[in-house]
Enzyme design. Structure first.
Site, short mmCIF file in Angstrom:
data_model
loop_
_atom_site.label_atom_id
_atom_site.label_comp_id
_atom_site.label_asym_id
_atom_site.label_seq_id
_atom_site.Cartn_x
_atom_site.Cartn_y
_atom_site.Cartn_z
N HIS A 1 64.53 38.41 35.13
CA HIS A 1 64.26 37.38 36.13
C HIS A 1 62.74 37.19 36.32
O HIS A 1 62.25 36.08 36.43
CB HIS A 1 64.85 37.76 37.50
CG HIS A 1 66.33 37.88 37.53
ND1 HIS A 1 66.99 38.98 38.03
CD2 HIS A 1 67.32 37.02 37.15
CE1 HIS A 1 68.29 38.80 37.96
NE2 HIS A 1 68.53 37.63 37.42
N LYS B 1 81.62 36.20 45.04
CA LYS B 1 81.12 37.36 44.28
C LYS B 1 80.95 38.54 45.21
O LYS B 1 80.32 38.39 46.27
CB LYS B 1 79.73 37.02 43.69
CG LYS B 1 79.77 36.66 42.22
CD LYS B 1 78.34 36.65 41.68
CE LYS B 1 78.28 36.19 40.23
NZ LYS B 1 76.89 36.08 39.76
N ARG C 1 70.13 33.78 28.06
CA ARG C 1 70.06 35.01 27.28
C ARG C 1 70.68 34.75 25.91
O ARG C 1 70.01 34.51 24.94
CB ARG C 1 70.78 36.15 28.00
CG ARG C 1 69.96 36.75 29.11
CD ARG C 1 70.78 37.57 30.03
NE ARG C 1 71.64 36.72 30.85
CZ ARG C 1 72.13 37.08 32.02
NH1 ARG C 1 71.89 38.27 32.50
NH2 ARG C 1 72.87 36.26 32.72
N SER D 1 71.81 42.06 35.77
CA SER D 1 71.97 42.83 37.01
C SER D 1 73.22 43.70 36.93
O SER D 1 73.23 44.83 37.42
CB SER D 1 72.07 41.88 38.21
OG SER D 1 70.92 41.10 38.32
P1 ADP Z 1 73.84 33.94 38.73
O1 ADP Z 1 74.77 34.78 39.53
O2 ADP Z 1 73.59 32.58 39.30
O3 ADP Z 1 74.10 33.90 37.24
P2 ADP Z 1 71.72 35.80 38.21
O4 ADP Z 1 70.88 36.49 39.21
O5 ADP Z 1 72.67 36.66 37.44
O6 ADP Z 1 72.45 34.65 38.97
O7 ADP Z 1 70.80 35.01 37.22
C1 ADP Z 1 69.99 33.94 37.61
C2 ADP Z 1 69.51 33.21 36.37
O8 ADP Z 1 68.68 34.06 35.59
C3 ADP Z 1 70.64 32.77 35.43
O9 ADP Z 1 70.29 31.50 34.88
C4 ADP Z 1 70.64 33.83 34.36
O10 ADP Z 1 71.14 33.33 33.14
C5 ADP Z 1 69.16 34.14 34.27
N1 ADP Z 1 68.88 35.49 33.73
C6 ADP Z 1 69.23 36.67 34.27
N2 ADP Z 1 68.81 37.70 33.50
C7 ADP Z 1 68.17 37.13 32.44
C8 ADP Z 1 67.52 37.65 31.27
N3 ADP Z 1 67.46 38.95 31.03
N4 ADP Z 1 66.99 36.77 30.41
C9 ADP Z 1 67.09 35.43 30.63
N5 ADP Z 1 67.68 34.88 31.70
C10 ADP Z 1 68.21 35.70 32.60
#
Ligand code: ADP
Length: 158
Positions: A17, A41, A90, A128
């Site tokens: 992030h 969630k 990703r 996460s």
């Molecule tokens: P959500 O629950 O909305 O998916 P996240 O906190 O899991 O929220 O992720 C927020 C955004 O960050 C999403 O677009 C996710 O794909 C992106 N993201 C999370 N980790 C990575 C990573 N390691 N590389 C690229 N993008 C990421």
């Protein structure tokens, strides 16, 4: 002024992030990382804990701030005067969901555009949910999360 919103769960914020945020902060004048309340969630950290860890992790990036919101992301974006949403990609597996989300948001508010960013290869695989699993099984998460997150989770959640 170009304002972008980076919405997500950030449960917890990771180096993935943070890398996306650093890139976004170079493209836009102001970036708001916005923690979404998602009743569907089951969350690991409270919104307050997530915001505290985000604020400690972004303190060196001047044009990024943190906030939380409830309801539709596009309505939040309108309230902030933002016409750009940032999302990270990703693997190909993220693509279908992100594409659907981006098109849904455009259908709800036609002025909103989603910008997809990627991270450095070493942060690409971090999520996460794997961090929570590693932590709960006694593994070392120091390579995956900013120091304030590492300190907080190892002291309070292990
Ligand atoms: P959500 O629950 O909305 O998916 P996240 O906190 O899991 O929220 O992720 C927020 C955004 O960050 C999403 O677009 C996710 O794909 C992106 N993201 C999370 N980790 C990575 C990573 N390691 N590389 C690229 N993008 C990421």
């Amino acid at each position: 002024m170009k304002i972008a919103i980076y919405p997500g769960s950030f449960d917890p914020i990771t180096y993935g992030h943070l890398d996306i945020l650093e890139n976004a902060s170079k493209i836009f004048d102001k970036v708001i990382i916005a923690v979404a309340y998602n009743s569907a969630k089951r969350s690991f950290l409270t919104i307050e804990e997530r915001l505290k860890l985000i604020n400690e992790s972004i303190k060196d990036i001047p044009n990024v701030s943190a906030d939380s919101f409830e309801g539709l992301t596009v309505e939040y974006a309108k309230r902030q005067g933002a016409k750009v949403l940032i999302r990270g990609l990703r693997a190909v597996s993220d693509f279908e969901f992100e594409m659907q989300l981006s098109q849904t948001n455009s259908a709800l508010y036609d002025e909103i555009k989603t910008v997809f960013l990627t991270t450095k290869p070493e942060y690409n695989f971090i999520s996460s949910s794997t961090i929570k699993e590693i932590l709960q099984n006694g593994g070392d998460i120091s390579k995956f999360v900013p120091k304030p997150v590492y300190d907080y989770l190892t002291q309070n959640k292990q």
